[in-house]
Motif scaffolding. Structure first.
Motif, PDB file in Angstrom:
ATOM      1  N   ARG A 149       5.832  14.080  -9.299  1.00 53.20           N
ATOM      2  CA  ARG A 149       6.351  13.262  -8.505  1.00 53.20           C
ATOM      3  C   ARG A 149       5.225  13.031  -7.298  1.00 53.20           C
ATOM      4  NH1 ARG A 149       9.644  12.358  -4.227  1.00 53.20           N
ATOM      5  NH2 ARG A 149      11.048  10.753  -4.752  1.00 53.20           N
ATOM      6  N   ALA A 150       5.326  14.867  -6.743  1.00 52.67           N
ATOM      7  CA  ALA A 150       4.025  14.689  -5.351  1.00 52.67           C
ATOM      8  C   ALA A 150       2.943  14.007  -5.048  1.00 52.67           C
ATOM      9  CB  ALA A 150       4.420  16.023  -4.176  1.00 52.67           C
ATOM     10  N   GLN A 151       2.765  13.915  -6.325  1.00 54.27           N
ATOM     11  CA  GLN A 151       1.549  13.432  -5.834  1.00 54.27           C
ATOM     12  C   GLN A 151       1.431  12.230  -6.276  1.00 54.27           C
ATOM     13  OE1 GLN A 151      -1.984  14.593  -6.098  1.00 54.27           O
ATOM     14  NE2 GLN A 151      -3.077  12.576  -5.730  1.00 54.27           N
ATOM     15  N   LEU A 152       2.307  10.868  -6.590  1.00 53.81           N
ATOM     16  CA  LEU A 152       2.632   9.900  -6.608  1.00 53.81           C
ATOM     17  C   LEU A 152       3.352   9.617  -5.518  1.00 53.81           C
ATOM     18  CD1 LEU A 152       5.175   9.076  -9.953  1.00 53.81           C
ATOM     19  CD2 LEU A 152       1.910   8.625  -9.596  1.00 53.81           C
ATOM     20  N   LEU A 153       3.719   9.592  -4.829  1.00 52.80           N
ATOM     21  CA  LEU A 153       3.808   9.642  -3.582  1.00 52.80           C
ATOM     22  C   LEU A 153       2.851   9.662  -2.131  1.00 52.80           C
ATOM     23  CD1 LEU A 153       7.520  11.405  -2.816  1.00 52.80           C
ATOM     24  CD2 LEU A 153       7.150   9.432  -3.783  1.00 52.80           C
ATOM     25  N   LYS A 154       2.179  10.707  -2.949  1.00 47.87           N
ATOM     26  CA  LYS A 154       1.036  10.844  -2.513  1.00 47.87           C
ATOM     27  C   LYS A 154      -0.154   9.631  -2.031  1.00 47.87           C
ATOM     28  CE  LYS A 154      -2.743  13.877  -0.803  1.00 47.87           C
ATOM     29  NZ  LYS A 154      -3.626  15.136  -1.561  1.00 47.87           N
ATOM     30  N   ASP A 155       0.336   9.005  -3.260  1.00 49.44           N
ATOM     31  CA  ASP A 155      -1.101   7.647  -3.713  1.00 49.44           C
ATOM     32  C   ASP A 155      -0.355   6.873  -3.296  1.00 49.44           C
ATOM     33  OD1 ASP A 155      -2.558   9.812  -4.781  1.00 49.44           O
ATOM     34  OD2 ASP A 155      -2.377   9.783  -6.963  1.00 49.44           O
ATOM     35  N   GLY A 156       1.065   6.666  -3.027  1.00 52.98           N
ATOM     36  CA  GLY A 156       1.805   5.329  -2.020  1.00 52.98           C
ATOM     37  C   GLY A 156       2.464   4.959  -3.829  1.00 52.98           C
ATOM     38  N   ARG A 157       2.218   5.380  -5.044  1.00 54.87           N
ATOM     39  CA  ARG A 157       2.990   4.809  -6.027  1.00 54.87           C
ATOM     40  C   ARG A 157       4.334   4.979  -5.879  1.00 54.87           C
ATOM     41  NH1 ARG A 157      -0.455   5.717 -10.634  1.00 54.87           N
ATOM     42  NH2 ARG A 157      -0.853   8.370  -9.547  1.00 54.87           N
ATOM     43  N   TRP A 158       5.069   4.416  -6.659  1.00 54.16           N
ATOM     44  CA  TRP A 158       6.736   4.559  -7.232  1.00 54.16           C
ATOM     45  C   TRP A 158       6.852   5.452  -8.275  1.00 54.16           C
ATOM     46  CZ3 TRP A 158      11.251   3.748  -5.414  1.00 54.16           C
ATOM     47  CH2 TRP A 158      12.389   4.070  -5.700  1.00 54.16           C
ATOM     48  N   ALA A 159       7.867   6.588  -7.815  1.00 54.73           N
ATOM     49  CA  ALA A 159       7.782   7.322  -8.427  1.00 54.73           C
ATOM     50  C   ALA A 159       8.818   7.531  -9.212  1.00 54.73           C
ATOM     51  CB  ALA A 159       7.910   9.205  -7.624  1.00 54.73           C
ATOM     52  N   ILE A 163      15.862   1.521  -7.920  1.00 55.93           N
ATOM     53  CA  ILE A 163      14.979   0.775  -7.365  1.00 55.93           C
ATOM     54  C   ILE A 163      16.076   0.394  -6.053  1.00 55.93           C
ATOM     55  CG2 ILE A 163      13.940  -1.931  -7.541  1.00 55.93           C
ATOM     56  CD1 ILE A 163      13.435  -1.316  -9.482  1.00 55.93           C
ATOM     57  N   PRO A 164      15.432  -0.149  -5.017  1.00 60.94           N
ATOM     58  CA  PRO A 164      16.321  -0.177  -4.172  1.00 60.94           C
ATOM     59  C   PRO A 164      16.843  -1.579  -3.633  1.00 60.94           C
ATOM     60  CG  PRO A 164      15.072   1.864  -2.906  1.00 60.94           C
ATOM     61  CD  PRO A 164      14.412   1.153  -4.905  1.00 60.94           C
ATOM     62  N   TYR A 165      17.814  -2.097  -3.648  1.00 62.98           N
ATOM     63  CA  TYR A 165      18.512  -3.325  -3.405  1.00 62.98           C
ATOM     64  C   TYR A 165      17.349  -4.051  -1.942  1.00 62.98           C
ATOM     65  CZ  TYR A 165      21.521  -7.217  -2.944  1.00 62.98           C
ATOM     66  OH  TYR A 165      21.822  -8.749  -3.012  1.00 62.98           O
ATOM     67  N   GLY A 166      17.312  -5.466  -2.358  1.00 66.46           N
ATOM     68  CA  GLY A 166      16.044  -6.073  -1.977  1.00 66.46           C
ATOM     69  C   GLY A 166      14.585  -6.191  -2.296  1.00 66.46           C
ATOM     70  N   TYR A 167      14.254  -5.329  -3.907  1.00 67.97           N
ATOM     71  CA  TYR A 167      12.669  -5.116  -3.719  1.00 67.97           C
ATOM     72  C   TYR A 167      12.765  -4.273  -5.117  1.00 67.97           C
ATOM     73  CZ  TYR A 167      12.494  -2.364   1.111  1.00 67.97           C
ATOM     74  OH  TYR A 167      13.482  -2.598   2.676  1.00 67.97           O
ATOM     75  N   LEU A 168      11.655  -4.682  -5.502  1.00 70.68           N
ATOM     76  CA  LEU A 168      11.378  -4.761  -6.647  1.00 70.68           C
ATOM     77  C   LEU A 168      10.168  -3.705  -7.328  1.00 70.68           C
ATOM     78  CD1 LEU A 168      10.930  -8.682  -7.197  1.00 70.68           C
ATOM     79  CD2 LEU A 168      12.553  -7.025  -9.040  1.00 70.68           C
ATOM     80  N   SER A 169       9.430  -3.255  -8.331  1.00 65.01           N
ATOM     81  CA  SER A 169       9.093  -2.598  -8.660  1.00 65.01           C
ATOM     82  C   SER A 169       8.134  -3.739  -9.298  1.00 65.01           C
ATOM     83  CB  SER A 169       9.500  -1.299  -9.866  1.00 65.01           C
ATOM     84  OG  SER A 169       8.359  -0.489 -10.770  1.00 65.01           O
ATOM     85  N   ALA A 170       6.303  -3.555  -9.322  1.00 62.63           N
ATOM     86  CA  ALA A 170       5.286  -4.737  -9.682  1.00 62.63           C
ATOM     87  C   ALA A 170       4.075  -3.313 -10.491  1.00 62.63           C
ATOM     88  CB  ALA A 170       4.902  -5.405  -8.790  1.00 62.63           C
ATOM     89  N   ALA A 171       3.580  -3.662 -10.324  1.00 58.90           N
ATOM     90  CA  ALA A 171       2.335  -3.235 -11.459  1.00 58.90           C
ATOM     91  C   ALA A 171       1.372  -3.170  -9.829  1.00 58.90           C
ATOM     92  CB  ALA A 171       1.152  -4.072 -11.886  1.00 58.90           C
ATOM     93  N   ASN A 172       1.106  -1.816  -9.464  1.00 58.54           N
ATOM     94  CA  ASN A 172       0.125  -1.402  -8.391  1.00 58.54           C
ATOM     95  C   ASN A 172      -1.350  -2.315  -8.980  1.00 58.54           C
ATOM     96  OD1 ASN A 172      -1.437   0.061  -6.904  1.00 58.54           O
ATOM     97  ND2 ASN A 172      -1.775   1.757  -7.831  1.00 58.54           N
ATOM     98  N   PRO A 173      -1.352  -3.231  -7.635  1.00 60.81           N
ATOM     99  CA  PRO A 173      -2.915  -3.292  -7.723  1.00 60.81           C
ATOM    100  C   PRO A 173      -3.984  -3.035  -7.371  1.00 60.81           C
ATOM    101  CG  PRO A 173      -1.889  -3.993  -5.225  1.00 60.81           C
ATOM    102  CD  PRO A 173      -0.424  -3.409  -6.732  1.00 60.81           C
ATOM    103  N   ASP A 174      -4.202  -1.871  -6.931  1.00 52.63           N
ATOM    104  CA  ASP A 174      -4.762  -0.475  -6.730  1.00 52.63           C
ATOM    105  C   ASP A 174      -5.394   0.083  -7.361  1.00 52.63           C
ATOM    106  OD1 ASP A 174      -5.413  -2.389  -3.771  1.00 52.63           O
ATOM    107  OD2 ASP A 174      -3.652  -1.217  -3.431  1.00 52.63           O
ATOM    108  N   GLY A 175      -4.558  -0.009  -8.636  1.00 52.52           N
ATOM    109  CA  GLY A 175      -5.091   1.723  -9.528  1.00 52.52           C
ATOM    110  C   GLY A 175      -3.685   1.447 -10.238  1.00 52.52           C
ATOM    111  N   PRO A 176      -4.314   2.793 -11.019  1.00 53.43           N
ATOM    112  CA  PRO A 176      -2.509   2.551 -12.312  1.00 53.43           C
ATOM    113  C   PRO A 176      -0.813   2.717 -12.067  1.00 53.43           C
ATOM    114  CG  PRO A 176      -3.609   4.559 -11.845  1.00 53.43           C
ATOM    115  CD  PRO A 176      -4.285   3.371 -10.983  1.00 53.43           C
ATOM    116  N   GLY A 177       0.216   3.033 -12.941  1.00 53.01           N
ATOM    117  CA  GLY A 177       1.428   3.045 -12.134  1.00 53.01           C
ATOM    118  C   GLY A 177       1.710   1.842 -10.810  1.00 53.01           C
TER     119      GLY A 177
END
Length: 440
Positions: A149-159, A163-177
């Motif tokens: 999880r720490a690595q995901l957060l470091k990479d700026g990805r959703w761990a 999902i918080p209200y007002g947001y969506l989970s989307a495919a990472n345009p810069d890589g996996p995740g």
């Protein structure tokens, strides 16, 4: 401690536990089948089968589980057969306590897949070593999850997680995740709610505004318990306004903790200098505004901030009776969407009284109704109380040793596993019957 000879075992009880059903997990059914075959091979009679389904061994001690507690209350067995040691406990201390409880009643523990037999001293010694390794394995799993999880957060990805209200989970345009992005449908409701709170509106006022305006609810925009109901929940709005994602910050451990006091809105991902890492693309307010918002929320009272004419009177039957198992404080009575509940003032967990009260009354009548009380019985005193809720509360307290409520899965209906109820051991209770009074 009594040592049980395996050669003298004639009758046994089976116990199975499962935390979460996964492809690689062994189901309750398969565990019991293996235990039955083991008992049959030894010529033992199975006198009962007890299960704890959906119960974590790490988070729940054996004595706090309904299935194991019911097993200990049963009679007529010399041994308990389990599939593996970790089905009973994931911590050495919990394992030893469970084994001691069986030994005190002259019963032993047998595991099918582990080469142990707790009905002998050598088997018990080896089982303790297995329990040690099981605890080490559980800790290793937690460490791997934290590192990933720490690595995901470091990479700026959703761990992952809610999902918080007002947001969506989307495919990472810069890589996996995956990554978080703003939800255009709900963003305007989120922004307006935050601005209202920043300008001094209470959480209750924001909650009422969201409901009156028909703002879509989280998770699909409908109340799953009451189809068609679009009323917002006070605690949902409170959590929404305390989420650091509002300032583009990422919580180190998003979601609801077991204790609200352990959930710090400023426990966020920071850079090497200790400065919070904030994403402008996700923020709806600045970090300084988020700090001011938290100060405003902390200065407000909880739900009692609402006007007295808007409050709903609730029954005093459980007033200062139930304690939060996590926080060890008395739970308060109140309402949630105009329905009676009890809630913890610290961690904010709630439990509906629409189902809890009848459940407690039913158990009181069934399990303690014939107990002597004030030259009568508990049932007699209860009937004499009539509609007097305070008198009924007094009857309950004469029989109750402890009533604790533990956290459950969000969104579930009434779950008996959350109610940890213990009656007083004495069969003779002191007290007086208080008859209900009516206006003439």
């Amino acid at each position: 401690m009594t040592v049980v000879n395996v050669n003298k075992v004639r009758r046994c009880a089976l116990y199975a536990r499962l935390s979460v059903t996964k492809e690689e997990s062994v189901s309750i059914t398969r565990q019991l089948q293996s235990c039955r075959r083991y008992a049959q091979a030894r010529g033992w009679e199975v006198v009962g089968e007890f299960i704890d389904d959906g119960v974590s061994a790490t988070a729940n001690r054996p004595e706090d589980r309904k299935g194991w507690t019911t097993l200990l209350e049963a009679e007529g067995f010399d041994a308990v057969v389990i599939w593996k040691v970790d089905r009973l406990a994931r911590r050495v201390l919990d394992f030893l306590h469970a084994d001691e409880a069986l030994q005190q009643r002259g019963a032993g523990l047998v595991a099918v897949e582990d080469p142990i037999d707790m009905t002998s001293p050598q088997g018990r010694a080896f089982a303790v070593m297995l329990a040690v390794f099981g605890e080490m394995e559980a800790e290793a799993i937690r460490a791997r999850v934290r590192a990933a999880r720490a690595q995901l957060l470091k990479d700026g990805r959703w761990a992952g997680g809610g999902i918080p209200y007002g947001y969506l989970s989307a495919a990472n345009p810069d890589g996996p995740g995956r990554v978080l992005v703003k939800d255009p449908e709900r963003l305007r409701w989120l922004t307006e709610a935050v601005m209202m709170a920043l300008n001094g509106a209470t959480v209750y006022a924001v909650t009422k505004w969201l409901t009156d305006e028909g703002a879509p609810l989280p998770n699909g925009g409908r109340n799953k318990r009451t189809p068609g109901n679009v009323e917002w929940n006070y605690h949902t709005v409170d959590r929404l306004l305390r989420n650091p994602i509002l300032a583009g910050m990422t919580p180190r451990n998003p979601g609801r903790g077991r204790n609200a006091k352990d959930v710090d809105p400023f426990a966020v991902v920071r850079d090497e200098s200790g400065t919070p890492v904030a994403s402008e693309s996700l923020a709806v307010i600045t970090v300084s505004e988020f700090t001011a918002l938290q100060n405003t929320l902390n200065s407000q009272e909880s739900p009692q901030v609402r006007k007295r004419r808007d409050r709903v009177t609730t029954s005093p039957f459980l007033s200062r009776v139930a304690r939060c198992d996590a926080c060890d404080v008395y739970m308060c009575r109140g309402t949630n969407q105009k329905r009676p509940v009890i809630y913890c003032p610290k961690c904010k967990q709630t439990l509906s009284r629409t189902t809890l009260d009848p459940y407690l009354v039913e158990r009181l009548h069934a399990e303690r109704g014939s107990e002597p009380l004030a030259a009568a019985t508990v049932q007699d005193c209860w009937d004499a109380a009539g509609a007097d809720e305070l008198a009924k509360r007094e009857v309950l307290l004469t029989q109750l040793e402890s009533l604790r409520i533990r956290r459950g899965v969000v969104g579930r209906y009434f779950d008996e596993e959350r109610v940890l109820l213990r009656w007083r051991p004495s069969l003779v209770s002191a007290g007086t019957c208080r008859t209900a009074t009516t206006d003439s």
